[in-house]
Design a protein around this motif. Structure first.
Motif, PDB file in Angstrom:
ATOM      1  N   SER B  64       0.831  -1.213   0.000  1.00 19.08           N
ATOM      2  CA  SER B  64       0.000   0.000   0.000  1.00 19.08           C
ATOM      3  C   SER B  64       0.859   1.253   0.000  1.00 19.08           C
ATOM      4  CB  SER B  64      -0.915   0.017   1.213  1.00 19.08           C
ATOM      5  OG  SER B  64      -1.835  -1.032   1.120  1.00 19.08           O
ATOM      6  N   GLN B 157      -9.190  -0.073  -0.689  1.00 19.24           N
ATOM      7  CA  GLN B 157      -9.559  -1.408  -0.243  1.00 19.24           C
ATOM      8  C   GLN B 157     -11.006  -1.494   0.227  1.00 19.24           C
ATOM      9  OE1 GLN B 157      -6.695  -3.213   2.266  1.00 19.24           O
ATOM     10  NE2 GLN B 157      -8.124  -4.625   3.202  1.00 19.24           N
ATOM     11  N   ASP B 282      -5.827  -0.729  -4.903  1.00 20.49           N
ATOM     12  CA  ASP B 282      -5.257  -1.320  -3.693  1.00 20.49           C
ATOM     13  C   ASP B 282      -6.249  -2.301  -3.079  1.00 20.49           C
ATOM     14  OD1 ASP B 282      -3.908  -1.990  -1.436  1.00 20.49           O
ATOM     15  OD2 ASP B 282      -3.575   0.057  -0.718  1.00 20.49           O
ATOM     16  N   GLU B 283      -6.069  -3.564  -3.391  1.00 14.13           N
ATOM     17  CA  GLU B 283      -6.947  -4.628  -2.898  1.00 14.13           C
ATOM     18  C   GLU B 283      -8.423  -4.239  -3.014  1.00 14.13           C
ATOM     19  OE1 GLU B 283      -5.580  -6.961   0.204  1.00 14.13           O
ATOM     20  OE2 GLU B 283      -3.744  -5.842   0.570  1.00 14.13           O
TER      21      GLU B 283
END
Ligand SMILES: Nc1ncnc2c1ncn2[C@@H]1O[C@H](COP(=O)(O)OP(=O)(O)OP(=O)(O)O)[C@@H](O)[C@H]1O
Ligand code: SF4
Ligand SMILES: [Mg+2]
Ligand SMILES: [Zn+2]
Ligand SMILES: [Zn+2]
Lengths: 337, 438
Positions: B64, B157, B282-283
């Motif tokens: 991240s 996320q 990011d995820e």
């Protein structure tokens, strides 16, 4: 639930709450003894005393007395103020206007300054500006306001002679017709700028003194909730969209940080009303607080009960308003839960 | 003559290596009580035009932080940008084909912006590529702000947290257009391009005291309404792209009224609204159900293919990365330890850590996202010694691994690894896959 339905429901409950409050006020005051004292003098015979007792139904049982008092209140008769030597209902509006003027001004100072300081401080977390602001805030929240008032009075009135004391210069204000009882508003309505400046001049110092504590509380709340909001993902998401830092603060973080602050603002209103007692005595401000202090000392129960009943009812309304503002700011609030 | 020169310039850009962004020796540290945490410690990789690069690794390895460096979204302090660069080459619509895709732009519909200092000839500022090259870590905040959300976008996320709970979906998506598409907005509203003052400020989300009153009076009131209508249209279009049912009604809803999948669609719409050259994801599916995850992945993939954006896809789910990424970079303890085409890395992993990860992955009953099949834990990243970061957990380590720090070196044209198994250690015992020390 719809906001409108919620308000209606709350308004329906309100009278019952007020009745409850009035019973409490009445009982608590009676714990302090019979209100007869203020009507008596040394020359009276026991017969005359009994007569007065009978006239004010003080020889009846407490519930019956409550009934007479409540009936009077509903008819606008709040009793006789021994302190002012006039009916309470006649004196009350003038005192109320004086206190309203003072506390609204103090509230205005506290809310604008508190929100601004809290935002300023929170956006500069752990930087020198933040520390300075926090010291100012902590001292404001921990310093007794009568003490602060006396300090300001010594400096600005006694030593420097910059600030006046009391509510207005009497001869200036004598020319202004009283419409609202708020000197600043009345003088403006009359177009009398000299009187307006005078009223404002008298108002500033007590308003700042009274507002300081509340400013500190609001600023601290605003700062901590802003710091918390600034750590949320949505703040980074706003930055990632290309919003300038100023807009991130203004459109996103500050608005959300205001939500918990609104509750505190509502609570500080009570803080202000309590504060008026000391401030009004020190600055010789002829408002409810000073009136009420005199009444306590002289056992003037009619005045006292009116004051307590009034502040309680005021609180009920302030709470309702806070809830409504809160729901408007935060759509996640489930009304009525 | 002039025209000739310009053709040359364009040629230089065309033949330049098609890399949208390069990370070089990136170091991001955090000041903590226990010392300086080297969260990202010398990371280098390229993201090529139109590719999806996967960034995988265990939790806390610095994925991240690396991703956020692209937008400089790091808390500083405690974060410290300790060195390195993140360069970005902005693209513009290909004027030959107007975005349809042609030979000149390699069917991508967009072309790198010509380097302003060498006009495409290739110079030091652009690394000889002739394409405008921006160091995202060094540019001023205003230039960065203009790139954020427009040329480089990010998806987070947890969509539940990345949307502001007190603003409607419409208000939030609209902000991207207000920040980056003011001119289009004014044009779409049918107003003159010279429109200025309070109206332009309104179309730029720049509210000044008194504007509200001014814009509520005729004739501004009608014009403001037209801008608002144009804005709504753009927002609805952006939302429609993510296949949400009934985008117009979605605009008035608040985030808490939507499902997680819906919210992530909104985030995607917002991120892709301005057609960015690079998307940092990011995820984006970690917080979602498996079924929803599949649909969101499909959506990102589909939108990316159509727009030919490049994607940095951060994940700790190897099977997912295998499905959607062209290349993959494996991170361990603040370093990239292996990078290469997905197929190659999965077929022939060269780093013991990658091998460990792959051995742990494919079964259906391993917990989702769990990579911890490798013994031991990630080392503390506080002042790391000069040694292989994986030493201590590695089955093949030797004395040399504890004394020297392997760098990322190529094992083939496309595949690079940081391990002494494939590269000679400066001295001492050479580790090998045959030798297992336990
Ligand atoms: N705000 C911060 N303050 C201090 N340290 C931080 C901060 N953010 C990250 N770090 C450090 O950087 C390291 C890498 O964090 P990062 O969030 O990049 O990990 P990650 O690979 O994304 O993990 P995950 O899979 O859990 O998201 C962490 O181990 C942490 O020590
Ligand atoms: S360098 Fe040594 S310790 Fe590091 S991964 Fe390779 S073999 Fe293992
Ligand atoms: Mg992460
Ligand atoms: Zn083209
Ligand atoms: Zn150049």
């Amino acid at each position: 639930m719809q906001l409108r339905d919620y308000i209606i429901r709350r308004l329906i409950i309100l009278p019952f709450l007020i009745i409850g409050v009035s019973i409490i006020v009445f009982s608590l005051t009676r714990i302090g003894g019979s209100p007869i004292g203020i009507y008596l003098s040394h020359e009276m015979t026991p017969d005359e005393v009994a007569q007065i007792e009978a006239r004010f139904h003080l020889d009846k049982s407490l519930p019956v007395q409550y009934f007479y008092w409540a009936r009077g209140v509903l008819q606008g008769d709040f009793g006789w103020s021994g302190v002012s030597v006039a009916p309470v209902s006649e004196v009350f509006p003038k005192k109320l206007a004086a206190t309203m003027e003072l506390s609204v001004a103090a509230g205005f100072v506290a809310v604008t300054l508190g929100v601004w300081l809290g935002t300023f401080s929170g956006a500069r977390r752990n930087k020198p500006a933040d520390h300075v602001t926090r010291i100012v805030a902590v001292s404001g929240a921990s310093m007794p306001n009568f003490w602060f008032a006396i300090i300001l009075l010594i400096v600005f009135w006694a030593e420097l002679g910059w600030a006046p004391i009391g509510r207005a210069t009497a001869d200036l204000y004598a020319m202004v017709p009283q419409r609202t009882g708020l000197y600043t508003i009345d003088s403006l309505l009359a177009g009398n700028l000299a009187a307006f400046a005078d009223a404002l001049w008298h108002l500033i110092l007590p308003a700042i003194t009274l507002g300081y504590g509340a400013t500190a509380i609001i600023a601290r709340m605003m700062r901590s909730s802003l710091v918390e909001e600034l750590q949320q993902d949505y703040v980074d998401a706003a930055r990632a969209k290309g919003l300038a830092e100023r807009l991130v603060l203004k459109k996103h973080a500050r608005r959300n940080a205001l939500i918990p602050t609104v509750t505190v603002i509502g609570l500080t209103f009570g803080f202000l009303l309590q504060g008026t007692v000391a401030i009004e005595i020190i600055f010789r401000w002829p408002g409810l607080g000073k009136w009420m202090a005199d009444s306590v000392l002289r056992g003037d129960q009619a005045t006292l009960m009116t004051y307590v009943l009034f502040t309680s009812v005021l609180f009920l309304f302030v709470n309702l308003i806070v809830d409504i503002v809160y729901a408007n700011l935060d759509r996640r609030v489930e009304l009525g839960k | 003559m002039m025209g000739h020169l310009e053709t040359d310039m364009a040629d230089a850009v065309r033949t330049a290596p098609a890399t949208v962004a390069s990370v070089r020796d990136l170091k991001v540290h955090f000041a903590a009580k226990r010392g300086v945490v080297h969260a990202v410690d010398g990371v280098s990789f390229d993201i090529r035009d139109g590719e999806t690069l996967g960034l995988v690794g265990e939790t806390g390895c610095g994925k991240s932080v690396t991703g956020r460096s692209f937008l400089r979204l790091l808390p500083v302090p405690p974060g410290i940008l300790a060195g390195g660069s993140v360069t970005f080459r902005p693209h513009a619509l290909c004027e030959d084909c107007d975005g349809a895709g042609c030979d000149a732009c390699g069917c991508t519909g967009r072309k790198a912006v010509v380097c302003p200092s060498c006009r495409g000839q290739g110079c030091a500022t652009c690394d000889g590529t002739g394409a405008e090259t921006i160091d995202l870590l060094k540019i001023d905040t205003e230039t960065l702000r203009k790139l954020r959300g427009d040329r480089v976008a990010m998806i987070f996320q947890d969509p539940g947290k990345a949307l502001n709970p007190t603003l409607t979906i419409g208000q939030q998506v609209a902000e991207v257009f207000l920040q980056h598409r003011t001119d289009e907005l004014i044009e779409l509203a049918g107003l003159s391009p010279e429109t200025g003052g309070a109206l332009r400020r309104f179309a730029r989300q720049d509210h000044r005291f008194g504007d509200g009153i001014l814009l509520s009076l005729p004739p501004f009131r009608g014009q403001r309404r037209r801008i608002q209508a144009a804005l709504d249209k753009m927002v609805a279009r952006a939302l429609a792209e993510t296949q949400v049912p009934n985008p117009a009604s979605l605009m008035d809803r608040y985030p808490h009224e939507l499902s997680g999948g819906m919210r992530q669609r909104v985030m995607i719409a917002q991120a892709l609204a301005c057609n960015p050259d690079l998307l940092i994801a990011d995820e984006p599916t970690t917080a979602l159900d498996v079924t929803v995850e599949a649909r969101i992945l499909e959506l990102i993939r589909d939108l990316q293919m159509r727009r030919r954006s490049s994607v940095l896809y951060i994940s700790h789910d190897l099977s997912l990365v295998r499905r959607i990424c062209d290349r993959v970079a494996v991170m361990y303890a603040g370093r990239v330890v292996e990078i290469g085409p997905t197929a190659e890395v999965f077929r022939n992993p060269r780093h013991p850590y990658t091998r460990g990860l792959l051995a742990a992955v494919p079964t259906a009953d391993t917990p989702r996202g769990g990579l911890a099949a490798i013994k031991g834990t990630v080392p503390e990243l506080v002042d790391p010694p000069a040694a292989c970061r994986f030493a201590g957990r590695c089955r093949h380590e030797t004395e040399a691994c504890r004394r020297f720090d392997p760098t990322l070196e190529p094992v083939s044209e496309t595949h690079a690894v940081a391990c002494f198994i494939d590269h000679p250690a400066p001295e001492g015992d050479q580790p090998s896959f045959e030798r297992i020390t336990e």
